[in-house]
Scaffold this active site. Structure first.
Site, PDB file in Angstrom:
ATOM      1  N   HIS A 330      36.862  41.411 -15.400  1.00 49.33           N
ATOM      2  CA  HIS A 330      38.072  42.208 -15.617  1.00 49.33           C
ATOM      3  C   HIS A 330      37.899  43.156 -16.791  1.00 49.33           C
ATOM      4  O   HIS A 330      36.917  43.090 -17.546  1.00 49.33           O
ATOM      5  CB  HIS A 330      39.271  41.289 -15.862  1.00 49.33           C
ATOM      6  N   CYS A 348      35.118  34.473 -18.906  1.00 50.17           N
ATOM      7  CA  CYS A 348      35.112  35.569 -17.941  1.00 50.17           C
ATOM      8  C   CYS A 348      34.073  36.613 -18.329  1.00 50.17           C
ATOM      9  O   CYS A 348      33.477  36.565 -19.404  1.00 50.17           O
ATOM     10  CB  CYS A 348      36.482  36.219 -17.861  1.00 50.17           C
TER      11      CYS A 348
END
Length: 423
Positions: A330, A348
């Site tokens: 992201h 992440c």
């Protein structure tokens, strides 16, 4: 004239356009009165069970029998075929003296069946008689739900099948019957195999990734076929999947870089940051599960106290999910200084707003995301998304009930473990 020849003459009267070989005469198994030319013949037509005048539905587990009315008339059965509405031939045994035939397998539940009887007299003159009957619907059925939904996916997308009834490892024969009913065809053709994830779920994947732009059709055949005690195959909605281009994203966590390829050609190299100590990103091959324009990520949802230095509560843009426990690729504009230089996330893969927007627009469900050189654990094969590609082909294939190796050789399902989400 022998009684057999009289019977054949009677057949010609009933069906004058057919010579000797007979015609298709249809009735319930016990109702031979619909062939009046044979009704008074001592030896023909044969008796076909189950018995019961006027009966329309036959139990799927009842055996079908064919026997001669007069064993001393010089007539012998030469062949009996029993088929269901789909044309599948059901097994049976013919006695050595040609006087009796009996089915050895279960009938197809909720289906029309056809019995064709061939016989000959002592001089080799043939005759044929045919009847049809219907079986009752199954009391218990195994319904199948396929995934993903019909659509376009990446080359790493496994096919899934969820069963409405569990089949434990001890039911090896039933597992094999169920698996035979699940058909996957692709154009172009590839080598592939089902793998039992647990008692209710199977995944199908090729030896290697799906070919780009392939078409994959998934369906369940053998509806009504018995797969266990009182249990028959039931409903399954077919699925058609189109495979897109070969899109792969490979992240080198040690080099803080993600290389994106389309059909083998590098199209973008993106500086990234991955998991910091205590929150290392998982190594291994993952498959994109979904995409979200914006996701709220909070540390408290995964056990990080609100007053912890690791606490976070952010709306994250251009989020591409690769695990069920919350690992995403992201936009992370707050960490642009570290991207390409250091790993500072909570697990992440973070990148700039511009790169994340590009990646979001180009990636699709089923595309492959791989992480290398992280200090994190290996991606779980099952239970936290699609880690299917982390199993070697031999191990994967051994998880099929139809493989040469025992199903016990397959890797046991790994439980999903929550990992902190990135910010």
């Amino acid at each position: 004239m022998s009684r057999f020849h009289k019977a054949l003459n009677g057949l010609l009267i009933a069906c004058p356009s057919v010579v000797l070989a007979g015609c298709g005469l249809f009735a319930s198994p016990a109702d031979t009165s619909s062939t009046p030319a044979f009704h008074n013949a001592a030896e023909w037509p044969p008796r076909i069970g189950p018995a019961g005048a006027g009966r329309r539905d036959v139990g799927p587990d009842e055996p079908v029998t064919v026997s001669l009315r007069d064993r001393d008339a010089g007539i012998r059965l030469t062949d009996v075929t029993l088929t269901d509405a789909a044309g599948r031939r059901l097994a049976g045994d013919l006695s050595p003296d040609g006087s009796r035939w009996r089915s050895t397998g279960s009938l197809t539940a909720g289906s029309r069946h056809t019995v064709r009887v061939d016989a000959e007299d002592g001089n080799g003159v043939p005759a044929r008689w045919t009847t049809r009957f219907a079986t009752a619907s199954a009391g218990r059925t195994v319904n199948v739900t396929f995934g993903p939904a019909t659509g376009t996916y990446g080359v790493g997308q496994p096919i899934t099948a969820e069963l409405s009834v569990p089949f434990g490892r001890e039911k090896a024969r039933a597992r094999a019957l169920v698996e035979r009913a699940l058909t996957v065809t692709s154009r172009p053709r590839v080598e592939g195999s089902w793998h039992w994830i647990n008692d209710r779920e199977l995944h199908y994947r090729p030896r290697n990734y799906w070919p780009a732009h392939a078409r994959v059709d998934v369906r369940a055949e053998l509806r009504g076929v018995k797969v266990g005690d009182g249990l028959h195959m039931g409903r399954a909605r077919p699925v058609s999947v189109t495979i897109g281009s070969r899109f792969e994203a490979v992240t080198d966590a040690g080099a803080h870089s993600m290389t994106v390829k389309r059909d083998g050609k590098v199209v973008r190299v993106i500086p990234v940051t991955t998991g910091k100590p205590g929150f290392y990103t998982r190594n291994g091959i993952k498959v994109v599960l979904d995409k979200r324009r914006s996701v709220r990520m909070r540390g408290t949802t995964i056990g990080i106290p609100g007053n912890s230095p690791d606490a976070f509560d952010l709306n994250v843009r251009h989020a591409v999910r690769v695990t069920r426990s919350g690992e995403f690729l992201h936009a992370a504009p707050w960490s642009t200084g570290a991207q390409g230089r250091a790993n500072v996330s909570h697990g992440c893969t973070g990148m700039s707003e511009r790169n994340a927007a590009w990646f979001f627009e180009n990636v699709r469900e089923g595309d492959v995301v791989e992480v290398r050189n992280s200090r994190g654990a290996r991606m779980a094969v099952f239970g936290n998304g699609y880690g299917d590609w982390n199993l070697p082909w031999a191990t994967w294939h051994a998880g099929s009930a139809l493989s040469a190796g025992p199903a016990s050789r397959s890797a046991p399902p790994a439980p999903a473990r929550l990992r902190p989400q990135s910010h």
